[in-house]
Design an enzyme around this catalytic site. Structure first.
Site, PDB file in Angstrom:
ATOM      1  N   HIS A  82      35.838 -22.302  -0.114  1.00 32.33           N
ATOM      2  CA  HIS A  82      36.703 -21.256   0.442  1.00 32.33           C
ATOM      3  C   HIS A  82      36.747 -20.006  -0.438  1.00 32.33           C
ATOM      4  O   HIS A  82      36.367 -18.913  -0.015  1.00 32.33           O
ATOM      5  CB  HIS A  82      38.120 -21.799   0.643  1.00 32.33           C
ATOM      6  CG  HIS A  82      38.191 -22.992   1.527  1.00 32.33           C
ATOM      7  ND1 HIS A  82      37.709 -22.988   2.816  1.00 32.33           N
ATOM      8  CD2 HIS A  82      38.684 -24.234   1.327  1.00 32.33           C
ATOM      9  CE1 HIS A  82      37.907 -24.174   3.365  1.00 32.33           C
ATOM     10  NE2 HIS A  82      38.490 -24.945   2.482  1.00 32.33           N
ATOM     11  N   CYS A  92      39.633 -29.183   5.614  1.00 36.73           N
ATOM     12  CA  CYS A  92      40.831 -29.448   6.401  1.00 36.73           C
ATOM     13  C   CYS A  92      40.489 -29.918   7.811  1.00 36.73           C
ATOM     14  O   CYS A  92      41.370 -30.352   8.561  1.00 36.73           O
ATOM     15  CB  CYS A  92      41.726 -28.209   6.465  1.00 36.73           C
ATOM     16  SG  CYS A  92      40.864 -26.715   6.975  1.00 36.73           S
ATOM     17  N   VAL A 121      26.113 -26.101 -12.824  1.00 35.10           N
ATOM     18  CA  VAL A 121      26.335 -25.379 -14.078  1.00 35.10           C
ATOM     19  C   VAL A 121      26.897 -26.373 -15.088  1.00 35.10           C
ATOM     20  O   VAL A 121      27.928 -27.002 -14.850  1.00 35.10           O
ATOM     21  CB  VAL A 121      27.289 -24.192 -13.876  1.00 35.10           C
ATOM     22  CG1 VAL A 121      27.601 -23.526 -15.216  1.00 35.10           C
ATOM     23  CG2 VAL A 121      26.680 -23.180 -12.914  1.00 35.10           C
ATOM     24  N   LYS A 167      36.928 -35.379   0.739  1.00 36.13           N
ATOM     25  CA  LYS A 167      36.934 -34.026   0.203  1.00 36.13           C
ATOM     26  C   LYS A 167      35.872 -33.135   0.839  1.00 36.13           C
ATOM     27  O   LYS A 167      36.166 -32.032   1.284  1.00 36.13           O
ATOM     28  CB  LYS A 167      36.721 -34.083  -1.326  1.00 36.13           C
ATOM     29  CG  LYS A 167      36.507 -32.726  -2.001  1.00 36.13           C
ATOM     30  CD  LYS A 167      37.743 -31.851  -1.928  1.00 36.13           C
ATOM     31  CE  LYS A 167      37.547 -30.561  -2.727  1.00 36.13           C
ATOM     32  NZ  LYS A 167      38.694 -29.652  -2.593  1.00 36.13           N
ATOM     33  N   ASP A 206      51.622 -45.517  -0.098  1.00 31.20           N
ATOM     34  CA  ASP A 206      51.972 -44.412  -0.998  1.00 31.20           C
ATOM     35  C   ASP A 206      53.043 -44.884  -1.970  1.00 31.20           C
ATOM     36  O   ASP A 206      53.935 -45.655  -1.598  1.00 31.20           O
ATOM     37  CB  ASP A 206      52.481 -43.195  -0.224  1.00 31.20           C
ATOM     38  CG  ASP A 206      52.427 -41.924  -1.066  1.00 31.20           C
ATOM     39  OD1 ASP A 206      51.503 -41.120  -0.868  1.00 31.20           O
ATOM     40  OD2 ASP A 206      53.295 -41.754  -1.934  1.00 31.20           O
ATOM     41  N   TYR A 265      56.305 -31.760   1.109  1.00 29.54           N
ATOM     42  CA  TYR A 265      56.360 -30.688   2.110  1.00 29.54           C
ATOM     43  C   TYR A 265      57.632 -30.701   2.957  1.00 29.54           C
ATOM     44  O   TYR A 265      58.048 -29.646   3.437  1.00 29.54           O
ATOM     45  CB  TYR A 265      55.159 -30.802   3.053  1.00 29.54           C
ATOM     46  CG  TYR A 265      53.837 -30.897   2.346  1.00 29.54           C
ATOM     47  CD1 TYR A 265      53.182 -29.752   1.901  1.00 29.54           C
ATOM     48  CD2 TYR A 265      53.233 -32.127   2.107  1.00 29.54           C
ATOM     49  CE1 TYR A 265      51.963 -29.840   1.243  1.00 29.54           C
ATOM     50  CE2 TYR A 265      52.016 -32.224   1.451  1.00 29.54           C
ATOM     51  CZ  TYR A 265      51.388 -31.088   1.020  1.00 29.54           C
ATOM     52  OH  TYR A 265      50.187 -31.172   0.368  1.00 29.54           O
ATOM     53  N   ASP A 277      36.190  -9.937 -18.113  1.00 28.90           N
ATOM     54  CA  ASP A 277      35.070 -10.054 -17.177  1.00 28.90           C
ATOM     55  C   ASP A 277      34.906 -11.453 -16.590  1.00 28.90           C
ATOM     56  O   ASP A 277      33.889 -11.748 -15.966  1.00 28.90           O
ATOM     57  CB  ASP A 277      33.741  -9.607 -17.822  1.00 28.90           C
ATOM     58  CG  ASP A 277      33.772  -8.140 -18.211  1.00 28.90           C
ATOM     59  OD1 ASP A 277      34.336  -7.344 -17.430  1.00 28.90           O
ATOM     60  OD2 ASP A 277      33.270  -7.790 -19.297  1.00 28.90           O
ATOM     61  N   GLY A 322      41.036 -19.751  -6.179  1.00 33.27           N
ATOM     62  CA  GLY A 322      41.002 -20.983  -5.405  1.00 33.27           C
ATOM     63  C   GLY A 322      41.625 -22.173  -6.103  1.00 33.27           C
ATOM     64  O   GLY A 322      42.470 -22.036  -6.995  1.00 33.27           O
ATOM     65  N   LEU A 333      45.394 -24.906  -1.683  1.00 36.47           N
ATOM     66  CA  LEU A 333      45.389 -24.678  -0.240  1.00 36.47           C
ATOM     67  C   LEU A 333      44.265 -23.702   0.105  1.00 36.47           C
ATOM     68  O   LEU A 333      44.009 -22.758  -0.638  1.00 36.47           O
ATOM     69  CB  LEU A 333      46.724 -24.086   0.237  1.00 36.47           C
ATOM     70  CG  LEU A 333      47.948 -25.003   0.326  1.00 36.47           C
ATOM     71  CD1 LEU A 333      49.188 -24.172   0.621  1.00 36.47           C
ATOM     72  CD2 LEU A 333      47.758 -26.062   1.406  1.00 36.47           C
TER      73      LEU A 333
END
Length: 453
Positions: A10, A42, A79, A132, A177, A186, A274, A279, A297
């Site tokens: 994203h 999502c 990387v 994911k 959970d 939430y 620099d 994200g 998010l």
């Protein structure tokens, strides 16, 4: 100007596209260790549940599209090291094993996050899957075809969406959970109680307040999840426990939160010249608490990636912070939330109070007039709005975007009471339910001040 971007989901895609358009002379190189870019994670549950038939719709860019902008995309390249002082990175071609160095004038780090994977005994067994990326989604679908007993560990948004998708596909589903409530980050109990009842009515087993202890299996394949309270049969286990920032490359080189999230300023600059970041690899400025927090998010990511590009040469456009606004549809209920829940506000040490409005969303003389439940959380004394939650069988979730703006601008409950909202019987009442919530906090007029005419 040589610009290197690490990661392309994203935030990375937004940063790359905007950098290419804003600075056409720039030489942009993207390093992505996966074999695809810009996947909308999502949408995994929608893909698993069959709502999305063609997964290509979940990708909103490609190396070919970036190439048209003059961007060089190195897929399947990891990387392995970054030297921010020397402005150099080391990368490895995952197909050939070749390692090489590259230098940059500007670096944008959009390495994202990765699922939390506790080292439970038995974690190495087959059919224990993360949720994911695109490869995970394909694996979930493939493994789920023959499975009958599905166990999902983690009752956040992803976990809830997956158990719904699997239940609708005719599977026996268990949700585990460690928290006592689902979606506890939430929503407050007024909402989660209703949702939990809905899940149970659909046959989904809820194992809440239970901690996973280990996984058991036969012939290298999982067949049970063991918690501190019981044993649950499992042909497939999906881990949705949470996410952590992917920032090892910059550890010790830039300022971070304790969990490794990179701290950026309002222009997406890290503490090193620099070097920009955006994200899920970053902390965000969380307006309800006036401090940095880790809130991964997609909405935060695309905004931050866009800002990193716009501020690459000169500080130009400031980040406004976030309220962590989000939404979810669970069966027939449309749900959204922004800012702090009442329980989270109190845990943060705020003197919080709330109002709860349950009303028909439009006049009762209309053919249908479904109920809406709205909760507003505010700070005692100042009446500053801290958060809100909404649920209805009608899609009224855009109201939460309105409250998000209110929080961003430090509005108070009494101001919300008199905000100008339109009235039309097809859509609402003369007093919008947002106004009604604000009105509940207005002080009563003392009897001695009432003038009788």
């Amino acid at each position: 100007m040589r610009v290197a971007v690490i990661g392309c989901t994203h935030a990375g895609t937004a940063a790359i596209v905007n950098t290419a358009k804003l600075y056409p002379e720039a030489e942009i190189t993207v390093y992505e260790r996966n074999d695809n870019i810009s996947f909308l994670s999502c949408g995994i549950a929608l893909y698993v549940g069959g709502v999305v038939k063609d997964p290509q719709g979940l990708f909103y860019s490609s190396p070919e599209q970036l190439a048209e902008l003059g961007v060089k995309t190195k897929m399947l390249h990891e990387v392995t090291a970054v030297d921010t002082d020397r402005k150099q990175l080391t990368a490895r071609n995952l197909q050939t094993g070749e390692e090489f160095a590259d230098h940059f004038d500007k670096l944008i780090v959009t390495t994202g996050s990765w699922p939390v994977v506790p080292r439970f005994p038995g974690i190495e067994l087959d059919n224990i899957i993360l949720s994911k990326n695109f490869n995970h989604s394909n694996m979930i679908i493939e493994k789920g075809k023959e499975a009958q007993n599905i166990v999902v560990v983690g009752a956040g948004y992803i976990g809830i969406e997956l158990v719904e998708a699997f239940q609708m596909n005719g599977k026996n589903v268990t949700l585990i959970d460690a928290e006592e409530r689902i979606l506890s980050k939430y929503l407050d109990a007024e909402y989660t109680d209703v949702i939990e009842d809905t899940l149970r009515e659909r046959g989904i087993a809820l194992a809440l307040g239970e901690k996973v202890v280990r996984f058991e299996g036969e012939e290298g394949r999982v067949n049970a999840v063991i918690t501190d309270h019981g044993r649950y049969a499992a042909d497939v286990v999906i881990l949705c426990i949470g996410f952590k920032p992917n920032t090892e490359l910059l550890k010790g080189q830039v300022d971070m939160l304790d969990n490794g999230a990179i701290i950026v300023d309002e222009y997406m600059r890290t503490s090193k010249n620099d070097v920009f970041a955006a994200g899920d690899s970053c902390a965000v400025y969380y307006n309800p608490l006036k401090s940095h927090a880790y809130i991964p998010l997609a909405t935060n990511a695309v905004r931050m990636g866009t800002l990193a590009a716009r501020n690459l040469l000169t500080p130009t456009v400031k980040y406004l912070g976030t309220q962590g606004t989000s939404g979810i549809k669970i069966y027939e209920n449309n749900i959204a939330a922004t800012g702090l829940t009442e329980s989270a506000a109190r845990e943060a040490g705020l003197e919080a109070d709330s109002v709860l409005v349950t009303d028909s969303y439009r006049p009762e003389f209309m053919p249908t007039h479904e109920k809406v439940t709205l909760k507003l959380v505010y700070e005692q004394g100042t009446n500053r709005i801290l958060g809100a939650q909404i649920m209805s069988k009608v899609d009224l979730t855009q109201a939460i975007n309105t409250i998000s703006v209110c929080i961003q601008n430090d509005m108070k409950m009494e101001e919300l009471a008199f905000v100008d909202f339109f009235f039309q019987p097809h859509f609402n009442k003369p007093w919008n339910f947002l106004n009604s919530a604000g009105l509940q906090v207005l002080p009563e007029v003392p009897a001695q001040e009432i003038v009788h005419v």
